[in-house]
Design a protein around this motif. Structure first.
Motif, mmCIF file in Angstrom:
data_model
loop_
_atom_site.group_PDB
_atom_site.id
_atom_site.type_symbol
_atom_site.label_atom_id
_atom_site.label_comp_id
_atom_site.label_asym_id
_atom_site.label_seq_id
_atom_site.Cartn_x
_atom_site.Cartn_y
_atom_site.Cartn_z
ATOM 1 N N LEU A 155 59.802 7.406 21.077
ATOM 2 C CA LEU A 155 60.429 6.141 21.424
ATOM 3 C C LEU A 155 59.644 5.447 22.533
ATOM 4 C CD1 LEU A 155 62.799 7.535 19.887
ATOM 5 C CD2 LEU A 155 64.350 6.413 21.497
ATOM 6 N N SER A 156 59.619 4.129 22.497
ATOM 7 C CA SER A 156 59.011 3.369 23.589
ATOM 8 C C SER A 156 59.919 3.442 24.814
ATOM 9 C CB SER A 156 58.819 1.907 23.187
ATOM 10 O OG SER A 156 60.080 1.265 23.043
ATOM 11 N N SER A 157 59.409 3.044 25.964
ATOM 12 C CA SER A 157 60.218 3.068 27.190
ATOM 13 C C SER A 157 61.466 2.213 27.039
ATOM 14 C CB SER A 157 59.387 2.575 28.377
ATOM 15 O OG SER A 157 58.293 3.427 28.613
ATOM 16 N N ARG A 158 61.322 1.040 26.441
ATOM 17 C CA ARG A 158 62.465 0.153 26.266
ATOM 18 C C ARG A 158 63.461 0.734 25.280
ATOM 19 N NH1 ARG A 158 64.495 -3.285 29.556
ATOM 20 N NH2 ARG A 158 62.771 -4.792 29.623
ATOM 21 N N GLU A 159 62.979 1.365 24.219
ATOM 22 C CA GLU A 159 63.885 1.992 23.255
ATOM 23 C C GLU A 159 64.672 3.118 23.920
ATOM 24 O OE1 GLU A 159 61.182 1.105 19.242
ATOM 25 O OE2 GLU A 159 61.094 3.062 20.241
ATOM 26 N N LYS A 160 64.029 3.868 24.795
ATOM 27 C CA LYS A 160 64.727 4.937 25.521
ATOM 28 C C LYS A 160 65.816 4.354 26.411
ATOM 29 C CE LYS A 160 60.908 8.274 25.612
ATOM 30 N NZ LYS A 160 59.922 8.989 26.470
ATOM 31 N N GLU A 161 65.517 3.249 27.072
ATOM 32 C CA GLU A 161 66.511 2.606 27.930
ATOM 33 C C GLU A 161 67.717 2.150 27.118
ATOM 34 O OE1 GLU A 161 63.779 0.625 31.494
ATOM 35 O OE2 GLU A 161 64.175 -0.520 29.661
ATOM 36 N N VAL A 162 67.448 1.517 25.992
ATOM 37 C CA VAL A 162 68.533 1.029 25.140
ATOM 38 C C VAL A 162 69.363 2.189 24.613
ATOM 39 C CG1 VAL A 162 69.060 -0.094 22.936
ATOM 40 C CG2 VAL A 162 67.377 -1.116 24.490
ATOM 41 N N MET A 163 68.705 3.243 24.140
ATOM 42 C CA MET A 163 69.440 4.362 23.563
ATOM 43 C C MET A 163 70.261 5.101 24.618
ATOM 44 S SD MET A 163 68.667 3.609 20.614
ATOM 45 C CE MET A 163 69.672 4.820 19.748
ATOM 46 N N SER A 164 69.783 5.131 25.850
ATOM 47 C CA SER A 164 70.561 5.737 26.933
ATOM 48 C C SER A 164 71.833 4.940 27.182
ATOM 49 C CB SER A 164 69.722 5.812 28.215
ATOM 50 O OG SER A 164 68.652 6.713 28.068
ATOM 51 N N GLU A 165 71.719 3.619 27.136
ATOM 52 C CA GLU A 165 72.887 2.762 27.322
ATOM 53 C C GLU A 165 73.869 2.935 26.167
ATOM 54 O OE1 GLU A 165 73.654 0.918 29.936
ATOM 55 O OE2 GLU A 165 71.824 1.517 30.984
ATOM 56 N N VAL A 166 73.346 3.040 24.956
ATOM 57 C CA VAL A 166 74.204 3.263 23.784
ATOM 58 C C VAL A 166 74.956 4.588 23.939
ATOM 59 C CG1 VAL A 166 74.251 3.654 21.289
ATOM 60 C CG2 VAL A 166 72.734 1.906 22.248
ATOM 61 N N ALA A 167 74.245 5.606 24.408
ATOM 62 C CA ALA A 167 74.858 6.930 24.585
ATOM 63 C C ALA A 167 75.990 6.893 25.603
ATOM 64 C CB ALA A 167 73.797 7.939 25.019
ATOM 65 N N ARG A 168 75.910 5.978 26.552
ATOM 66 C CA ARG A 168 76.972 5.855 27.557
ATOM 67 C C ARG A 168 78.116 4.969 27.076
ATOM 68 N NH1 ARG A 168 72.603 6.344 31.380
ATOM 69 N NH2 ARG A 168 72.181 4.102 31.363
ATOM 70 N N GLY A 169 78.024 4.513 25.827
ATOM 71 C CA GLY A 169 79.111 3.744 25.249
ATOM 72 C C GLY A 169 79.045 2.255 25.489
ATOM 73 N N GLN A 170 77.895 1.758 25.937
ATOM 74 C CA GLN A 170 77.742 0.333 26.210
ATOM 75 C C GLN A 170 77.565 -0.453 24.912
ATOM 76 O OE1 GLN A 170 77.929 -0.934 29.571
ATOM 77 N NE2 GLN A 170 78.735 1.155 29.628
ATOM 78 N N MET A 171 78.162 -1.656 24.849
ATOM 79 C CA MET A 171 78.011 -2.543 23.704
ATOM 80 C C MET A 171 76.687 -3.292 23.818
ATOM 81 S SD MET A 171 80.793 -1.846 22.151
ATOM 82 C CE MET A 171 80.905 -3.129 20.895
ATOM 83 N N ASN A 172 76.233 -3.847 22.690
ATOM 84 C CA ASN A 172 74.956 -4.569 22.682
ATOM 85 C C ASN A 172 74.909 -5.666 23.747
ATOM 86 O OD1 ASN A 172 74.031 -2.996 20.585
ATOM 87 N ND2 ASN A 172 74.532 -4.479 18.991
ATOM 88 N N LYS A 173 76.016 -6.413 23.880
ATOM 89 C CA LYS A 173 76.059 -7.512 24.850
ATOM 90 C C LYS A 173 75.915 -6.980 26.277
ATOM 91 C CE LYS A 173 78.894 -10.774 23.920
ATOM 92 N NZ LYS A 173 80.126 -11.592 23.710
ATOM 93 N N GLN A 174 76.565 -5.851 26.564
ATOM 94 C CA GLN A 174 76.481 -5.251 27.894
ATOM 95 C C GLN A 174 75.075 -4.739 28.179
ATOM 96 O OE1 GLN A 174 79.718 -2.476 26.957
ATOM 97 N NE2 GLN A 174 80.886 -3.309 28.696
ATOM 98 N N ILE A 175 74.454 -4.138 27.159
ATOM 99 C CA ILE A 175 73.100 -3.613 27.311
ATOM 100 C C ILE A 175 72.123 -4.747 27.568
ATOM 101 C CG2 ILE A 175 71.221 -2.351 26.186
ATOM 102 C CD1 ILE A 175 73.381 -0.882 24.549
ATOM 103 N N ALA A 176 72.304 -5.848 26.839
ATOM 104 C CA ALA A 176 71.424 -7.006 27.003
ATOM 105 C C ALA A 176 71.504 -7.537 28.426
ATOM 106 C CB ALA A 176 71.813 -8.097 26.005
ATOM 107 N N PHE A 177 72.712 -7.631 28.952
ATOM 108 C CA PHE A 177 72.902 -8.120 30.321
ATOM 109 C C PHE A 177 72.296 -7.151 31.334
ATOM 110 C CE2 PHE A 177 75.359 -8.249 34.275
ATOM 111 C CZ PHE A 177 75.205 -9.590 34.627
ATOM 112 N N SER A 178 72.538 -5.860 31.116
ATOM 113 C CA SER A 178 72.045 -4.850 32.046
ATOM 114 C C SER A 178 70.527 -4.800 32.106
ATOM 115 C CB SER A 178 72.594 -3.480 31.648
ATOM 116 O OG SER A 178 72.066 -2.454 32.468
ATOM 117 N N LEU A 179 69.874 -4.945 30.946
ATOM 118 C CA LEU A 179 68.416 -4.823 30.887
ATOM 119 C C LEU A 179 67.697 -6.170 30.977
ATOM 120 C CD1 LEU A 179 68.026 -2.099 28.093
ATOM 121 C CD2 LEU A 179 68.117 -1.791 30.570
#
Length: 218
Positions: A155-179
């Protein structure tokens, strides 16, 4: 010595794991060697823990049949030493001087069984069969974990960041705001990450994430 009992067969394969016997009593080592070989196991014998450590087989497939009373480091202390060194070969203890606190300590530390001498041959064979099955399951689990970790590293660094957020139960909109990225970009990275990890659904990904401990990453 080992008491008489009916012996059962054991299937052998090209990769038959070994039983490693550590006992300072030569007669006991020979008796166990004969017993285990009679059902098809490969056997290695050692008079003390030092011989075993120097054998180059500490990480080999198999199990330990370990006497508690040994010269130098006793069996229970050796069990602790192996655990601290992250060596995971399952242990079947045997002793002619066992007591309840001793057996409790060994079992709490992960021993498969604790057999007082003299013991029935069948009891020893059953204990070793359980130990070898545990070793096989442990090795299969470690292999699966290594394979999963290998996929994760693609996985790329950004993909790892996104997947970590998904694992914590974050929604796409929340992940977008966070990153600080768009929601569409999050969806792309999320899809790529799940594909590389081999997850066909969010439920399957969550199970993989637990193995990777992604929910604690970041």
């Amino acid at each position: 010595m080992i008491s008489a009992a009916t012996k059962t067969g054991a299937a052998t394969t090209a990769s038959t794991p070994a039983v490693h016997v550590i006992d300072d009593d030569a007669a006991m080592r020979d008796a166990l060697d004969s017993l285990f070989r009679s059902v098809g196991y490969e056997v290695h014998k050692y008079a003390n823990t030092h011989e075993f450590l120097n054998s180059g087989r500490v990480n080999a497939s198999g199990c330990l049949v370990l006497d508690v009373r040994l010269p130098g480091m006793n069996g229970l202390d050796f069990q602790q030493h192996l655990a601290e060194s992250e060596w995971t070969m399952p242990i079947v203890f045997m002793t002619g001087h066992g007591d309840i606190p001793m057996s409790v300590r060994g079992m709490k530390a992960g021993a498969v069984d604790f057999l007082p001498k003299p013991f029935r041959e069948q009891d020893m064979l059953d204990a070793v069969a359980s130990a070898l099955e545990r070793d096989l399951l442990q090795r299969e689990r470690r292999h699966q974990e290594q394979e999963l970790q290998g996929r994760y590293e693609t996985l790329s660094s950004r993909e790892k960041e996104v997947m970590s957020e998904v694992a914590r139960g974050q929604m796409n909109k929340q992940i977008a705001f966070s990153l600080g990225i768009s929601e569409i970009t999050v969806k792309i990275h999320r899809g790529n990450g799940m594909k590389k990890l081999g997850a066909r659904s969010l439920t399957e990904f969550i199970k993989l994430a637990e193995g990777l401990k992604l929910e604690n990453a970041g």
